[in-house]
Scaffold this motif. Structure first.
Motif, PDB file in Angstrom:
ATOM      1  N   TYR A 266      44.789  32.041  48.317  1.00 58.62           N
ATOM      2  CA  TYR A 266      43.857  31.670  47.348  1.00 58.62           C
ATOM      3  C   TYR A 266      43.385  32.785  46.198  1.00 58.62           C
ATOM      4  O   TYR A 266      43.305  33.874  47.075  1.00 58.62           O
ATOM      5  CB  TYR A 266      42.810  31.261  47.827  1.00 58.62           C
ATOM      6  N   MET A 267      43.929  33.020  45.303  1.00 58.02           N
ATOM      7  CA  MET A 267      43.392  33.555  43.904  1.00 58.02           C
ATOM      8  C   MET A 267      43.990  35.278  44.416  1.00 58.02           C
ATOM      9  O   MET A 267      43.769  35.620  44.015  1.00 58.02           O
ATOM     10  CB  MET A 267      41.710  33.807  44.091  1.00 58.02           C
ATOM     11  N   GLY A 268      45.455  34.730  45.336  1.00 56.04           N
ATOM     12  CA  GLY A 268      46.002  36.349  45.484  1.00 56.04           C
ATOM     13  C   GLY A 268      45.607  37.452  46.630  1.00 56.04           C
ATOM     14  O   GLY A 268      45.745  38.130  46.054  1.00 56.04           O
ATOM     15  N   MET A 269      44.447  36.170  46.871  1.00 52.60           N
ATOM     16  CA  MET A 269      43.598  37.318  47.329  1.00 52.60           C
ATOM     17  C   MET A 269      43.481  36.878  49.261  1.00 52.60           C
ATOM     18  O   MET A 269      43.448  37.592  50.290  1.00 52.60           O
ATOM     19  CB  MET A 269      42.251  37.730  47.132  1.00 52.60           C
ATOM     20  N   CYS A 270      43.281  35.544  49.404  1.00 52.38           N
ATOM     21  CA  CYS A 270      42.760  34.968  50.593  1.00 52.38           C
ATOM     22  C   CYS A 270      43.433  33.973  50.783  1.00 52.38           C
ATOM     23  O   CYS A 270      44.265  33.159  50.632  1.00 52.38           O
ATOM     24  CB  CYS A 270      40.995  34.427  50.927  1.00 52.38           C
TER      25      CYS A 270
ATOM     26  N   ASN B 225      50.704  34.870  43.051  1.00 50.40           N
ATOM     27  CA  ASN B 225      49.833  34.653  41.553  1.00 50.40           C
ATOM     28  C   ASN B 225      48.714  34.699  40.851  1.00 50.40           C
ATOM     29  O   ASN B 225      47.872  34.345  40.803  1.00 50.40           O
ATOM     30  CB  ASN B 225      49.722  33.174  41.769  1.00 50.40           C
ATOM     31  N   SER B 226      48.891  36.511  41.180  1.00 51.65           N
ATOM     32  CA  SER B 226      47.923  36.952  40.149  1.00 51.65           C
ATOM     33  C   SER B 226      48.367  38.520  39.282  1.00 51.65           C
ATOM     34  O   SER B 226      47.160  39.147  39.003  1.00 51.65           O
ATOM     35  CB  SER B 226      47.176  37.900  41.403  1.00 51.65           C
TER      36      SER B 226
ATOM     37  N   LYS C 124      46.766  23.261  41.311  1.00 46.35           N
ATOM     38  CA  LYS C 124      46.196  24.250  40.206  1.00 46.35           C
ATOM     39  C   LYS C 124      46.730  25.204  39.443  1.00 46.35           C
ATOM     40  O   LYS C 124      47.675  24.820  39.164  1.00 46.35           O
ATOM     41  CB  LYS C 124      45.317  24.513  39.855  1.00 46.35           C
ATOM     42  N   VAL C 125      47.779  25.564  40.094  1.00 45.37           N
ATOM     43  CA  VAL C 125      49.132  27.249  40.136  1.00 45.37           C
ATOM     44  C   VAL C 125      50.185  25.698  39.717  1.00 45.37           C
ATOM     45  O   VAL C 125      51.044  26.269  38.402  1.00 45.37           O
ATOM     46  CB  VAL C 125      49.223  27.525  40.343  1.00 45.37           C
TER      47      VAL C 125
ATOM     48  N   LEU D 165      54.618  34.745  41.443  1.00 49.06           N
ATOM     49  CA  LEU D 165      54.006  36.513  41.402  1.00 49.06           C
ATOM     50  C   LEU D 165      53.314  36.466  40.483  1.00 49.06           C
ATOM     51  O   LEU D 165      52.334  36.323  40.245  1.00 49.06           O
ATOM     52  CB  LEU D 165      55.227  37.804  40.788  1.00 49.06           C
ATOM     53  N   SER D 166      53.472  35.566  38.810  1.00 53.35           N
ATOM     54  CA  SER D 166      52.376  35.448  38.145  1.00 53.35           C
ATOM     55  C   SER D 166      51.672  34.911  37.881  1.00 53.35           C
ATOM     56  O   SER D 166      51.268  33.300  38.522  1.00 53.35           O
ATOM     57  CB  SER D 166      53.017  34.744  36.838  1.00 53.35           C
ATOM     58  N   TRP D 167      50.529  35.402  37.081  1.00 56.90           N
ATOM     59  CA  TRP D 167      49.349  34.453  36.937  1.00 56.90           C
ATOM     60  C   TRP D 167      49.083  33.572  36.374  1.00 56.90           C
ATOM     61  O   TRP D 167      49.519  34.129  34.599  1.00 56.90           O
ATOM     62  CB  TRP D 167      47.754  35.555  36.855  1.00 56.90           C
ATOM     63  N   PRO D 168      48.815  32.385  35.059  1.00 58.81           N
ATOM     64  CA  PRO D 168      49.382  31.804  34.292  1.00 58.81           C
ATOM     65  C   PRO D 168      48.426  31.506  33.400  1.00 58.81           C
ATOM     66  O   PRO D 168      48.120  30.365  32.992  1.00 58.81           O
ATOM     67  CB  PRO D 168      49.830  30.080  35.346  1.00 58.81           C
TER      68      PRO D 168
END
Length: 640
Positions: free
Chosen positions: A521-525, A539-540, A587-588, A615-618
């Motif tokens: 979740y959000m590249g963190m959790c 994805n961050s 969503k991603v 990997l990517s934040w879109p």
């Protein structure tokens, strides 16, 4: 004035030779922003606007000399006290207008808060100064893994927020990537004046793009200034994290340089070990049988001397391009083995030293370093975002995703054709068959010039095998060499590396993520792993351009807000909900088909073997900034 930035307290400046040199050498659009900010004379914006163009525009910025001189004279009067300061700070509308004119294109209002925070106009909230904030619970301890950019940000802001913490770092010094990467020519793609902490905007950069040693010096100076080493343990590796549900704590096994294992018990873990410190060797037959040194760019031996040697470089991406540009003049012969060509962009500032006048302006002229940071952020980051967004109406060709993306491709092509006008063979080898920005671009800092040297050969036929005395290409040709350098990147997809993470109910994060399918979740959790925060996670990554420093700061901000929720709720642990995790990943996934990285011709380390972009934040950096001000209500559980 905006809080924490009062130019009146820094003025007037002496009417000195140093000021004169600074006004002569400093970036003119930034001088304009400073002048309007300090004087309130918005009419100057209208006079300059027709002459300032966006970065990489077909027509460059061309400010008439007499207009620039008039600006310098007016600003000099303001700085020396001969002309009055504005009575108030710019309001948001004027702030937005200044931003738009200085970068040569519209900047929407939504960027103002980011500029206030990330450019230092209204610095990050010092939580220790917040009235009525509840004290941190006694005995609550946070473990930070890694002392690179994210780990140092976490240490600085945890201390400021009143948390007890310990940083575990495997190396003997801070710096992470910039401590480890020491190959000749190593540098940073992100411009110096943006690639730094927003609370420590450095005026002392030697180059507009920092060399590796400059970047490491910055990290060391930040560690010194904020006394970060006091709570860091170096030469130590974290091996396992096991969550204890009964006590809501993490049992952490660490191993020192002498091989001794120790167990620590902490309340929360911030994993800042990063995705680019686990380098990978190429899988090529015979590599272990080579008679000479075989080295990786990410583990460069300090005593390796290449002068007069025959050298083979495997790889042609960013690290290889930097290395080749640096070593080509000194080696006897150099073969570069390219698997895939990369798009190369020329930025004239890449190797430029920062003039002394510019350094003086950054250090002494109020608001100058803040405005210059915004200019650099826009040109190197969100100002480029349109390049990675697919335009459904685009019908030009299948090597671009929009009209702007095609213009950028043509910019890169024209540079290549100009450099290799007499070498059509190199143009053929170096021209990619995929859209520009669909994988990491290369900034040219001597790469193309090196390929033109008579002692350098670019081989694109592929490697058949490594021989004891050299490399055999697939066409049967053999290059006899003394040293093989592997510029073959990192294992980014296996985001835990060798770390074992066991969560609630015995869940195993390594098994859940596997070799290449990390999700969060959000590249963190991750649900089931309370109080475990995996920074720079799935994805961050800001793969549209520069901005890892901003991502790191934003994640640290969000994590400290999450920890504060524990205190406010008289709880022991914070855990993202399964619903929030699933909604976020949907969503991603829904967004990715709109991005250039999903183009049929795209292939990069941003995706796994099944072509999932992991990997990517879109979205833009400003979107990440806005998403990470605090955990969204309803997205988490508190365990009491």
């Amino acid at each position: 004035m905006p809080e924490n930035l009062d130019p009146a307290a820094q003025l007037p400046l002496p009417d000195s030779a140093e000021l004169e040199a600074a006004l002569a050498e400093a970036n003119v659009p930034t001088l304009l922003a400073v002048y309007v900010h300090l004087s309130g004379d918005a009419a100057m914006l209208d006079r300059f606007a027709p002459h300032i163009r966006p970065a990489f525009a077909p027509e460059p910025t061309a400010i008439p000399a007499d207009l620039a001189d008039e600006l310098r004279a007016r600003l000099r009067d303001v700085l020396t006290g001969r002309a009055p300061l504005a009575g108030t700070a710019p309001d948001d509308a004027l702030f937005q207008r200044i931003m738009s004119v200085m970068v040569g294109e519209p900047v929407e209002r939504e960027f103002i808060e980011l500029a206030f925070d990330q450019c230092g106009f209204r610095p990050w909230t010092d939580r220790s100064q917040l009235a009525g904030r509840a004290p941190r619970p006694a005995g609550f301890k946070v473990l930070v893994i890694g002392a690179g950019m994210t780990g140092m940000a976490a240490a600085t802001k945890l201390a400021e927020a009143g948390y007890d913490y310990l940083v575990i770092e495997k190396n003997p010094e801070v710096g992470g990537t910039w401590y480890e990467n020491r190959y000749p020519g190593v540098g940073v793609d992100t411009p110096s004046h943006f690639y730094s902490f927003s609370w420590e905007i450095w005026p002392d950069w030697q180059h507009y793009h920092p060399q590796g040693a400059d970047m490491q010096r910055y990290m060391v100076e930040v560690a010194d200034k904020y006394d970060l080493r006091r709570k860091m343990r170096f030469g130590t590796t974290v091996e396992t994290l096991v969550y204890d549900e009964a006590t809501s704590t993490w049992r952490v096994t660490v191993r020192g340089a002498d091989g001794t294992a120790e167990e620590l018990v902490v309340n929360a873990v911030i994993n800042g070990h990063g995705p680019v410190n686990r380098f990978k060797w190429p899988d090529i037959p015979g590599l272990a049988d080579f008679n000479g040194p075989v080295v990786h760019t990410a583990a460069w031996p300090e005593d390796l001397d290449l002068a007069g040697k025959r050298v083979a470089v495997i790889g042609s991406a960013a690290s290889a391009a930097q290395l080749v540009g640096a070593i080509a003049p000194e080696v006897a012969a150099l073969n570069v083995y390219q698997r895939t060509p990369h798009w190369v962009i020329y930025n004239p500032e890449i190797a430029h030293a920062v003039d002394e006048g510019m350094k003086w302006a950054l250090k002494h002229i109020p608001t100058f370093k803040e405005w210059f940071r915004f200019k650099v952020y826009w040109a190197a980051a969100d100002g480029l975002f349109a390049n990675v967004l697919q335009d459904p109406a685009w019908a030009g060709n299948d090597l671009a995703v929009s009209e702007l993306n095609e213009m950028t491709r043509q910019y890169a092509l024209s540079y290549m054709q100009q450099k290799f006008a007499q070498r059509p063979d190199l143009i053929a080898k170096l021209t990619p068959d995929f859209p520009i920005f669909s994988k990491r671009i290369v900034l040219d800092n001597g790469w193309f010039d090196a390929l033109l040297r008579p002692n350098v050969h670019l081989e694109n036929q592929g490697i058949a095998r490594i021989l004891p005395n050299g490399i055999e290409a697939k066409d049967g040709s053999v290059f006899e060499c003394d040293v093989i350098v592997c510029a073959t990147g990192f294992n980014v997809a296996k985001m835990l590396g060798n770390l074992t993470v066991k969560g609630a109910g015995g869940r195993d994060l390594g098994a859940e993520w596997g070799e290449e399918d990390a999700r969060s979740y959000m590249g963190m959790c991750i649900p089931g792993y309370p109080n475990y925060f995996h920074t720079v996670g799935p994805n961050s990554a800001p793969n549209h351009a520069a901005g890892q420093n901003l991502i790191s700061e934003c994640q640290v901000n969000w994590i400290i807000e999450a920890l504060d929720r524990i205190t406010e709720g008289n709880a022991k642990a914070f855990e993202v909900t399964q619903q929030a995790y699933e909604d976020w990943n949907r969503k991603v996934e829904a967004r990715m088909p709109e991005m250039i990285w999903s183009h049929p011709r795209a292939s990069s380390y941003y995706m796994n073997s099944k072509r999932r972009i992991f990997l990517s934040w879109p979205w833009r950096l400003v979107d990440f900034f806005n998403e990470t001000r605090a955990p969204a209500e309803g997205s988490y559980l508190l365990h009491r």
